[in-house]
Design a protein around this motif. Structure first.
Motif, PDB file in Angstrom:
ATOM      1  N   GLU A 126       0.841  -1.211   0.000  1.00  0.00           N
ATOM      2  CA  GLU A 126       0.000   0.000   0.000  1.00  0.00           C
ATOM      3  C   GLU A 126       0.872   1.257   0.000  1.00  0.00           C
ATOM      4  O   GLU A 126       0.593   2.220  -0.711  1.00  0.00           O
ATOM      5  CB  GLU A 126      -0.914   0.011   1.227  1.00  0.00           C
ATOM      6  CG  GLU A 126      -2.001  -1.058   1.183  1.00  0.00           C
ATOM      7  CD  GLU A 126      -2.878  -0.992   2.442  1.00  0.00           C
ATOM      8  OE1 GLU A 126      -3.228   0.132   2.874  1.00  0.00           O
ATOM      9  OE2 GLU A 126      -3.188  -2.058   3.016  1.00  0.00           O
ATOM     10  N   ASP A 127       1.930   1.241   0.820  1.00  0.00           N
ATOM     11  CA  ASP A 127       2.855   2.382   0.820  1.00  0.00           C
ATOM     12  C   ASP A 127       3.468   2.570  -0.561  1.00  0.00           C
ATOM     13  O   ASP A 127       3.573   3.695  -1.065  1.00  0.00           O
ATOM     14  CB  ASP A 127       3.984   2.162   1.846  1.00  0.00           C
ATOM     15  CG  ASP A 127       3.576   2.533   3.269  1.00  0.00           C
ATOM     16  OD1 ASP A 127       2.656   3.361   3.427  1.00  0.00           O
ATOM     17  OD2 ASP A 127       4.179   1.995   4.211  1.00  0.00           O
ATOM     18  N   LEU A 128       3.888   1.467  -1.165  1.00  0.00           N
ATOM     19  CA  LEU A 128       4.529   1.551  -2.485  1.00  0.00           C
ATOM     20  C   LEU A 128       3.542   2.080  -3.529  1.00  0.00           C
ATOM     21  O   LEU A 128       3.906   2.875  -4.402  1.00  0.00           O
ATOM     22  CB  LEU A 128       5.056   0.178  -2.913  1.00  0.00           C
ATOM     23  CG  LEU A 128       6.324  -0.297  -2.172  1.00  0.00           C
ATOM     24  CD1 LEU A 128       6.597  -1.765  -2.475  1.00  0.00           C
ATOM     25  CD2 LEU A 128       7.529   0.555  -2.570  1.00  0.00           C
TER      26      LEU A 128
ATOM     27  N   LYS B  37      12.937   6.070  -8.206  1.00  0.00           N
ATOM     28  CA  LYS B  37      13.201   4.654  -7.959  1.00  0.00           C
ATOM     29  C   LYS B  37      14.090   4.460  -6.714  1.00  0.00           C
ATOM     30  O   LYS B  37      13.867   3.544  -5.920  1.00  0.00           O
ATOM     31  CB  LYS B  37      13.878   4.040  -9.193  1.00  0.00           C
ATOM     32  CG  LYS B  37      14.023   2.529  -9.100  1.00  0.00           C
ATOM     33  CD  LYS B  37      14.455   1.901 -10.404  1.00  0.00           C
ATOM     34  CE  LYS B  37      14.674   0.393 -10.252  1.00  0.00           C
ATOM     35  NZ  LYS B  37      15.616   0.036  -9.178  1.00  0.00           N
ATOM     36  N   LYS B  38      15.106   5.346  -6.558  1.00  0.00           N
ATOM     37  CA  LYS B  38      16.011   5.287  -5.399  1.00  0.00           C
ATOM     38  C   LYS B  38      15.190   5.305  -4.103  1.00  0.00           C
ATOM     39  O   LYS B  38      15.512   4.620  -3.125  1.00  0.00           O
ATOM     40  CB  LYS B  38      16.912   6.520  -5.466  1.00  0.00           C
ATOM     41  CG  LYS B  38      18.172   6.479  -4.654  1.00  0.00           C
ATOM     42  CD  LYS B  38      19.085   7.639  -5.095  1.00  0.00           C
ATOM     43  CE  LYS B  38      20.009   8.093  -3.989  1.00  0.00           C
ATOM     44  NZ  LYS B  38      20.799   9.292  -4.397  1.00  0.00           N
TER      45      LYS B  38
ATOM     46  N   ARG C 115      14.323   1.968  -1.301  1.00  0.00           N
ATOM     47  CA  ARG C 115      14.546   1.955   0.152  1.00  0.00           C
ATOM     48  C   ARG C 115      13.274   1.619   0.920  1.00  0.00           C
ATOM     49  O   ARG C 115      13.324   1.026   1.992  1.00  0.00           O
ATOM     50  CB  ARG C 115      15.036   3.331   0.611  1.00  0.00           C
ATOM     51  CG  ARG C 115      16.450   3.617   0.186  1.00  0.00           C
ATOM     52  CD  ARG C 115      16.816   5.030   0.567  1.00  0.00           C
ATOM     53  NE  ARG C 115      18.221   5.299   0.281  1.00  0.00           N
ATOM     54  CZ  ARG C 115      18.791   6.487   0.407  1.00  0.00           C
ATOM     55  NH1 ARG C 115      18.085   7.509   0.828  1.00  0.00           N
ATOM     56  NH2 ARG C 115      20.057   6.652   0.140  1.00  0.00           N
ATOM     57  N   LEU C 116      12.158   2.030   0.354  1.00  0.00           N
ATOM     58  CA  LEU C 116      10.861   1.814   1.011  1.00  0.00           C
ATOM     59  C   LEU C 116      10.404   0.356   0.919  1.00  0.00           C
ATOM     60  O   LEU C 116       9.726  -0.155   1.808  1.00  0.00           O
ATOM     61  CB  LEU C 116       9.829   2.745   0.346  1.00  0.00           C
ATOM     62  CG  LEU C 116       8.376   2.700   0.798  1.00  0.00           C
ATOM     63  CD1 LEU C 116       8.257   2.934   2.307  1.00  0.00           C
ATOM     64  CD2 LEU C 116       7.559   3.759   0.043  1.00  0.00           C
ATOM     65  N   MET C 117      10.824  -0.302  -0.159  1.00  0.00           N
ATOM     66  CA  MET C 117      10.306  -1.641  -0.460  1.00  0.00           C
ATOM     67  C   MET C 117      10.756  -2.708   0.548  1.00  0.00           C
ATOM     68  O   MET C 117      11.893  -2.754   0.974  1.00  0.00           O
ATOM     69  CB  MET C 117      10.774  -2.048  -1.869  1.00  0.00           C
ATOM     70  CG  MET C 117      10.142  -3.311  -2.401  1.00  0.00           C
ATOM     71  SD  MET C 117      11.068  -4.806  -1.958  1.00  0.00           S
ATOM     72  CE  MET C 117      12.553  -4.571  -2.961  1.00  0.00           C
ATOM     73  N   ILE C 118       9.797  -3.561   0.901  1.00  0.00           N
ATOM     74  CA  ILE C 118      10.064  -4.688   1.796  1.00  0.00           C
ATOM     75  C   ILE C 118       9.643  -5.968   1.088  1.00  0.00           C
ATOM     76  O   ILE C 118       8.553  -6.026   0.523  1.00  0.00           O
ATOM     77  CB  ILE C 118       9.225  -4.546   3.090  1.00  0.00           C
ATOM     78  CG1 ILE C 118       9.650  -3.312   3.870  1.00  0.00           C
ATOM     79  CG2 ILE C 118       9.263  -5.793   3.923  1.00  0.00           C
ATOM     80  CD1 ILE C 118      10.056  -3.563   5.268  1.00  0.00           C
ATOM     81  N   ASN C 119      10.507  -6.976   1.116  1.00  0.00           N
ATOM     82  CA  ASN C 119      10.107  -8.294   0.607  1.00  0.00           C
ATOM     83  C   ASN C 119      10.544  -9.349   1.631  1.00  0.00           C
ATOM     84  O   ASN C 119      11.054  -9.004   2.707  1.00  0.00           O
ATOM     85  CB  ASN C 119      10.720  -8.539  -0.784  1.00  0.00           C
ATOM     86  CG  ASN C 119      12.246  -8.402  -0.764  1.00  0.00           C
ATOM     87  OD1 ASN C 119      12.865  -8.519   0.298  1.00  0.00           O
ATOM     88  ND2 ASN C 119      12.839  -8.147  -1.918  1.00  0.00           N
ATOM     89  N   ALA C 120      10.338 -10.613   1.280  1.00  0.00           N
ATOM     90  CA  ALA C 120      10.638 -11.686   2.233  1.00  0.00           C
ATOM     91  C   ALA C 120      12.101 -11.633   2.660  1.00  0.00           C
ATOM     92  O   ALA C 120      12.426 -11.792   3.849  1.00  0.00           O
ATOM     93  CB  ALA C 120      10.301 -13.039   1.606  1.00  0.00           C
TER      94      ALA C 120
ATOM     95  N   ALA D 182      11.882   7.454   5.073  1.00  0.00           N
ATOM     96  CA  ALA D 182      11.049   6.317   4.650  1.00  0.00           C
ATOM     97  C   ALA D 182      11.845   5.032   4.470  1.00  0.00           C
ATOM     98  O   ALA D 182      11.794   4.392   3.427  1.00  0.00           O
ATOM     99  CB  ALA D 182      10.308   6.698   3.371  1.00  0.00           C
ATOM    100  N   ARG D 183      12.638   4.661   5.484  1.00  0.00           N
ATOM    101  CA  ARG D 183      13.372   3.389   5.448  1.00  0.00           C
ATOM    102  C   ARG D 183      12.854   2.516   6.569  1.00  0.00           C
ATOM    103  O   ARG D 183      13.327   2.610   7.719  1.00  0.00           O
ATOM    104  CB  ARG D 183      14.861   3.643   5.639  1.00  0.00           C
ATOM    105  CG  ARG D 183      15.429   4.566   4.596  1.00  0.00           C
ATOM    106  CD  ARG D 183      16.913   4.716   4.786  1.00  0.00           C
ATOM    107  NE  ARG D 183      17.581   3.469   4.398  1.00  0.00           N
ATOM    108  CZ  ARG D 183      18.795   3.426   3.854  1.00  0.00           C
ATOM    109  NH1 ARG D 183      19.463   4.539   3.651  1.00  0.00           N
ATOM    110  NH2 ARG D 183      19.325   2.295   3.524  1.00  0.00           N
TER     111      ARG D 183
END
Lengths: 414, 414
Positions: free
Chosen positions: A51-53, A61-62, A66-71, A122-123
């Motif tokens: 939702e944040d993304l 993109k930079k 940094r905001l993106m979270i995955n497994a 936003a990290r």
């Protein structure tokens, strides 16, 4: 003062009193439980992050990287907590003890600071890192992250708090300020009754805003206008390797070098090689007059360049007349983070280390080593560029203060 | 920014760079020379002081007592400098050293803070004390004393500077702000480019003004709302001795006790004895309801009393239900300076020491021992009531910071 913030502050203080008294085993078990909880709840965290993304679709993109979270990133965060669980508990230390002339026994103990405020961008990984380090050192934390990560941070903090609650530990040791407005951040920076220290984490703009406006004591971190000084007794090969590494290995971080000073005696011989190695790595050079003469085509450096932290593949180059000149220039323009001299002269290396007024002063090694991990601290909450309380890489120890415990048998003062 | 102040700041910074590199023997010789100079020039100092005293003829006796300088006081000041010369040099210390996984040698050295600003009132001895301590720890000092002592301070500083000059040492290591206006003090508090830390010395009003308005980092000293808690397992004799000593031995200072808490179980038995001993020493008591019932005629304490530092022969008395209550009350109302529990219970003493959030937490000894001299530090510049950088009595060590000196042989980061 905002009622919601006051509640957060009061809850944090109460939790801090409890966490300060937990033994190391209990804190470690809680950190491991938090790690497991993050992995078990990864679906809900990733969903919140999506939702944040989605809301940040127009950001560069930079930024979204940094905001993106995955497994994988959740596993990394969980392993970070497990790593902190393995580190020594700083509050389990008695620094020293002695008996006074009056027969009093004095112990100088390490104790938590109390309530630590972290203001960051936003990290989302900062949410977990800061929680791990503040909790292990016996503190409560109030987190205020950037608005673009609010759903992710809320989800992460909920998971961490639930893990504490399940262990019957005070969940208010970890709290998030959910209102991400600037006004709220400003109020947080003035909560002197509830927050013992603020540690801003992020870019220069954020840190300067906190330093300039907070009335809560701040530990200033992360400003790095770092210098490489190539002395006349330097090996050209070593100078080249270290300069390139310090500049290009990760140019966006605070311990990357921004300035290259070269001794006049070797400038004509060394600068062409140094310049070529740097430009081959995509570095744009900006030189003073002498450097421009030696390396034709180099852009001119302005006065402003000497004070600028580029955090990018740019480096300003200056030819200096002497070690004295190098020291004066650095002490005037540096942010007092990390500087290095390349030299094979013992006396000149010593002289540089003693006279440079920075947290970390190197002889013959890359400034990129200024890092809690590289220093062997196991983890870090930031790199302090101030002189009071903490200087250089800050690990768990720097999240504590001291207390004197004095035991007598009726002594009075005469 | 004021031109005169900027000059002082620039001169201080330049002197600080030089003093930081002096070896211990040179600094000690300079301190001894300053001591001798004070004694040799005592006539001119006393003459200047007489002018200050003449101008202060309308001030209270307590004030002029502090302002007055005579031959004995000059000898005391000189001996203070000689004492500092005998103390260990904090910047001669390497706290620790290690080799990192990459083969870097890291030394954590103690280094001076740089330029220290001292803002104080009309006590000329602070001029000499602060000079001795800041110089020995390798710092430069900017002194701003009260206007009533300006002639004395000018004379003292001239003598100290001449002694440095005669030794070919930087006289600008000691400077006095001769314009004693509030505006000038305010400007000094914002000289972030030139002053590394401000240490206000004096009354609560002065310290609070500096803490609230300075942008230069401040070390807060000297606020002492100290508590004596008489537990149910206390010896009445020890409780009486310690309470009386903590309250009356020198009521005007920050480590004197201001509050007496007594456990309910022993209140009826102990309070009459404690109250009599205190009132016999001229202490005016102010009690909560229970205390007033037990000791008839005791004045009522108001809510404000619990937060007031009297610095006088006044003590507020409260009967508490439990150790928990005592801890809660103290952590809420204390200035986090010094507190004591009187008890013969090991577990209750430990509990109190761990849970009280103050710099110095005593079991069975007077709070009056919170003092650099009594702690064995040899001298003190003040007692910090903050948690960052320094906490409790501040000696020479607390006037330093650290620097990492890293030596490699070409290491780069991968």
């Amino acid at each position: 003062m905002d009622a919601k913030l006051i509640t957060i502050g009061q809850q944090a203080k109460a939790a801090a009193d409890q966490v300060a008294l937990l033994d190391t085993t209990t804190k470690n078990k809680a950190l491991l439980a938090m790690a497991t909880a993050l992995e078990e709840k990864q679906k809900q965290i990733i969903a919140a992050n999506k939702e944040d993304l989605a809301a940040a679709v127009d950001m560069p993109k930079k930024f979204t990287d940094r905001l993106m979270i995955n497994a994988q990133r959740i596993t990394d965060m969980a392993n970070g907590l497990r790593n902190v669980a393995r580190l020594a508990d700083p509050t389990a230390k008695i620094d020293k003890g002695w008996i006074t002339a009056d027969g009093l026994q004095i112990l100088q103990r390490r104790v938590p600071l109390g309530v630590i405020g972290i203001i960051f961008e936003a990290r989302p990984n900062v949410t977990v890192d800061a929680t791990g380090l503040t909790f292990k050192s016996g503190n409560a934390v109030i987190l205020r992250g950037g608005k673009e990560a609010i759903r992710t941070n809320t989800s992460l903090v909920n998971v961490l708090r639930e893990a504490l609650k399940a262990k019957h530990l005070p969940e208010n040791a970890v709290q998030l300020v959910e209102d991400t407005s600037h006004e709220q951040a400003q109020k947080m920076m003035n909560m002197t009754d509830y927050i013992d220290v603020l540690i801003p984490r992020g870019g220069r703009g954020l840190i300067q805003r906190v330093v300039k406006t907070a009335t809560v004591p701040v530990i200033e971190t992360g400003a790095g206008n770092c210098h490489v000084y190539v002395d006349k007794d330097a090996s050209l090969e070593m100078a080249t390797n270290i300069t390139v590494n310090a500049k290009v290995q990760r140019p966006s971080v605070c311990n990357a070098a921004e300035k290259l000073l070269v001794h006049r005696d070797v400038a004509a011989k060394y600068l062409p090689t140094l310049a070529k190695a740097l430009t081959d790595h995509g570095v744009q050079l900006r030189g003073d007059e002498v450097a421009q003469e030696i390396v034709p085509g180099m852009q001119a450096a302005t006065e402003k360049d000497w004070d600028t932290e580029y955090n990018d593949l740019i480096m300003a180059v200056k030819v200096v007349d002497s070690l004295d000149d190098a020291v004066s220039h650095i002490n005037k323009h540096s942010t007092h983070h990390s500087e290095v001299i390349i030299t094979d002269s013992l006396s000149r290396g010593q002289d540089f280390q003693r006279r440079i007024n920075s947290a970390c002063v190197y002889v013959n090694a890359s400034t990129r080593f200024t890092d809690g991990g590289m220093f062997g601290f196991g983890a870090e909450i930031g790199i302090s560029t101030q002189k009071l309380h903490a200087r250089g890489p800050m690990g768990l120890d720097q999240l504590t203060t001291i207390k004197y415990e004095i035991t007598g048998n009726g002594q009075v003062r005469h």
